[in-house]
Design a protein around this motif. Structure first.
Motif, PDB file in Angstrom:
ATOM      1  N   ASP A   1      28.372  20.840 -15.815  1.00  0.00           N
ATOM      2  CA  ASP A   1      27.392  19.751 -15.834  1.00  0.00           C
ATOM      3  C   ASP A   1      26.040  20.222 -16.368  1.00  0.00           C
ATOM      4  O   ASP A   1      25.418  19.547 -17.186  1.00  0.00           O
ATOM      5  CB  ASP A   1      27.218  19.148 -14.438  1.00  0.00           C
ATOM      6  CG  ASP A   1      28.448  18.383 -13.981  1.00  0.00           C
ATOM      7  OD1 ASP A   1      29.204  17.901 -14.855  1.00  0.00           O
ATOM      8  OD2 ASP A   1      28.658  18.284 -12.765  1.00  0.00           O
ATOM      9  N   GLN A   2      25.612  21.370 -15.909  1.00  0.00           N
ATOM     10  CA  GLN A   2      24.336  21.910 -16.383  1.00  0.00           C
ATOM     11  C   GLN A   2      24.431  22.253 -17.871  1.00  0.00           C
ATOM     12  O   GLN A   2      23.488  22.035 -18.632  1.00  0.00           O
ATOM     13  CB  GLN A   2      23.954  23.146 -15.578  1.00  0.00           C
ATOM     14  CG  GLN A   2      22.549  23.610 -15.882  1.00  0.00           C
ATOM     15  CD  GLN A   2      22.150  24.760 -15.006  1.00  0.00           C
ATOM     16  OE1 GLN A   2      22.113  25.869 -15.497  1.00  0.00           O
ATOM     17  NE2 GLN A   2      21.858  24.507 -13.741  1.00  0.00           N
ATOM     18  N   ALA A   3      25.570  22.775 -18.291  1.00  0.00           N
ATOM     19  CA  ALA A   3      25.767  23.120 -19.699  1.00  0.00           C
ATOM     20  C   ALA A   3      25.672  21.876 -20.588  1.00  0.00           C
ATOM     21  O   ALA A   3      25.049  21.913 -21.649  1.00  0.00           O
ATOM     22  CB  ALA A   3      27.110  23.803 -19.904  1.00  0.00           C
ATOM     23  N   LEU A   4      26.285  20.788 -20.151  1.00  0.00           N
ATOM     24  CA  LEU A   4      26.223  19.548 -20.937  1.00  0.00           C
ATOM     25  C   LEU A   4      24.778  19.108 -21.125  1.00  0.00           C
ATOM     26  O   LEU A   4      24.375  18.710 -22.225  1.00  0.00           O
ATOM     27  CB  LEU A   4      27.021  18.438 -20.255  1.00  0.00           C
ATOM     28  CG  LEU A   4      28.539  18.622 -20.191  1.00  0.00           C
ATOM     29  CD1 LEU A   4      29.169  17.510 -19.366  1.00  0.00           C
ATOM     30  CD2 LEU A   4      29.133  18.676 -21.566  1.00  0.00           C
ATOM     31  N   PHE A   5      23.990  19.211 -20.073  1.00  0.00           N
ATOM     32  CA  PHE A   5      22.589  18.829 -20.151  1.00  0.00           C
ATOM     33  C   PHE A   5      21.792  19.797 -21.023  1.00  0.00           C
ATOM     34  O   PHE A   5      21.092  19.395 -21.937  1.00  0.00           O
ATOM     35  CB  PHE A   5      21.977  18.761 -18.746  1.00  0.00           C
ATOM     36  CG  PHE A   5      20.492  18.623 -18.759  1.00  0.00           C
ATOM     37  CD1 PHE A   5      19.905  17.427 -19.131  1.00  0.00           C
ATOM     38  CD2 PHE A   5      19.681  19.690 -18.434  1.00  0.00           C
ATOM     39  CE1 PHE A   5      18.523  17.293 -19.161  1.00  0.00           C
ATOM     40  CE2 PHE A   5      18.302  19.569 -18.457  1.00  0.00           C
ATOM     41  CZ  PHE A   5      17.725  18.365 -18.827  1.00  0.00           C
ATOM     42  N   ARG A   6      21.905  21.093 -20.749  1.00  0.00           N
ATOM     43  CA  ARG A   6      21.105  22.083 -21.466  1.00  0.00           C
ATOM     44  C   ARG A   6      21.463  22.182 -22.943  1.00  0.00           C
ATOM     45  O   ARG A   6      20.603  22.383 -23.786  1.00  0.00           O
ATOM     46  CB  ARG A   6      21.225  23.453 -20.818  1.00  0.00           C
ATOM     47  CG  ARG A   6      20.589  23.508 -19.451  1.00  0.00           C
ATOM     48  CD  ARG A   6      20.432  24.918 -18.958  1.00  0.00           C
ATOM     49  NE  ARG A   6      19.906  24.965 -17.620  1.00  0.00           N
ATOM     50  CZ  ARG A   6      18.631  24.823 -17.299  1.00  0.00           C
ATOM     51  NH1 ARG A   6      17.744  24.610 -18.245  1.00  0.00           N
ATOM     52  NH2 ARG A   6      18.243  24.899 -16.050  1.00  0.00           N
ATOM     53  N   LEU A   7      22.746  22.056 -23.248  1.00  0.00           N
ATOM     54  CA  LEU A   7      23.185  22.155 -24.641  1.00  0.00           C
ATOM     55  C   LEU A   7      23.063  20.826 -25.386  1.00  0.00           C
ATOM     56  O   LEU A   7      23.024  20.810 -26.615  1.00  0.00           O
ATOM     57  CB  LEU A   7      24.635  22.642 -24.711  1.00  0.00           C
ATOM     58  CG  LEU A   7      24.902  24.033 -24.144  1.00  0.00           C
ATOM     59  CD1 LEU A   7      26.395  24.274 -24.044  1.00  0.00           C
ATOM     60  CD2 LEU A   7      24.221  25.091 -24.991  1.00  0.00           C
ATOM     61  N   GLY A   8      23.067  19.734 -24.635  1.00  0.00           N
ATOM     62  CA  GLY A   8      22.990  18.418 -25.276  1.00  0.00           C
ATOM     63  C   GLY A   8      24.259  18.075 -26.030  1.00  0.00           C
ATOM     64  O   GLY A   8      24.206  17.469 -27.096  1.00  0.00           O
ATOM     65  N   VAL A   9      25.407  18.487 -25.488  1.00  0.00           N
ATOM     66  CA  VAL A   9      26.689  18.211 -26.141  1.00  0.00           C
ATOM     67  C   VAL A   9      27.518  17.258 -25.296  1.00  0.00           C
ATOM     68  O   VAL A   9      27.279  17.089 -24.105  1.00  0.00           O
ATOM     69  CB  VAL A   9      27.490  19.514 -26.401  1.00  0.00           C
ATOM     70  CG1 VAL A   9      26.726  20.437 -27.345  1.00  0.00           C
ATOM     71  CG2 VAL A   9      27.845  20.224 -25.120  1.00  0.00           C
ATOM     72  N   SER A  10      28.503  16.656 -25.914  1.00  0.00           N
ATOM     73  CA  SER A  10      29.389  15.726 -25.220  1.00  0.00           C
ATOM     74  C   SER A  10      30.473  16.497 -24.465  1.00  0.00           C
ATOM     75  O   SER A  10      30.672  17.694 -24.679  1.00  0.00           O
ATOM     76  CB  SER A  10      30.045  14.789 -26.231  1.00  0.00           C
ATOM     77  OG  SER A  10      30.940  15.519 -27.058  1.00  0.00           O
ATOM     78  N   GLU A  11      31.194  15.783 -23.616  1.00  0.00           N
ATOM     79  CA  GLU A  11      32.332  16.365 -22.893  1.00  0.00           C
ATOM     80  C   GLU A  11      33.356  16.929 -23.872  1.00  0.00           C
ATOM     81  O   GLU A  11      33.882  18.022 -23.666  1.00  0.00           O
ATOM     82  CB  GLU A  11      33.012  15.302 -22.018  1.00  0.00           C
ATOM     83  CG  GLU A  11      32.346  15.030 -20.705  1.00  0.00           C
ATOM     84  CD  GLU A  11      32.665  16.065 -19.643  1.00  0.00           C
ATOM     85  OE1 GLU A  11      33.635  16.843 -19.782  1.00  0.00           O
ATOM     86  OE2 GLU A  11      31.915  16.117 -18.660  1.00  0.00           O
TER      87      GLU A  11
END
Length: 106
Positions: free
Chosen positions: A30-40
């Motif tokens: 979840d944090q990675a999705l936010f920090r990287l700004g990438v989709s699932e």
């Protein structure tokens, strides 16, 4: 810097980005999705890459990561040089704006 040096720098940046992204995705999705700004879907692909696949993807001549701060307001907030408390508020405001954009993209 000549063209060959630029391409070598792009390849190195790509590999570093992919390694960091994969590490973040595996540690806290979840944090990675936010920090990287990438989709699932993108996170799934990056998380499943083998080392050989990462090397192949990184070796292209196009930078894989991009600047997420693409407007004057966010840049202004991030680069403000006020007092410490005001600077913290500016960075918080920039983070909120970027988080909103991540939600819109998801």
């Amino acid at each position: 810097m000549n063209t060959e040096q630029i391409l070598a720098e792009i390849r190195e940046a790509n590999l570093s980005y992919l390694m960091l992204a994969q590490s973040l995705i595996r540690a806290d999705r979840d944090q990675a999705l936010f920090r990287l700004g990438v989709s699932e879907e993108t996170a799934n692909l990056i998380g499943a890459l083998t080392p050989a696949q990462m090397m192949k993807v990184a070796s292209g001549n196009t930078l894989l990561c991009r600047m997420r701060c693409d407007d004057d307001l966010v840049w202004s907030l991030l680069t403000s040089h006020g007092k410490s408390a005001a600077n913290d508020v500016s960075r918080l405001h920039a983070s909120i704006l970027l988080a909103g954009r991540h939600q819109e993209a998801a």
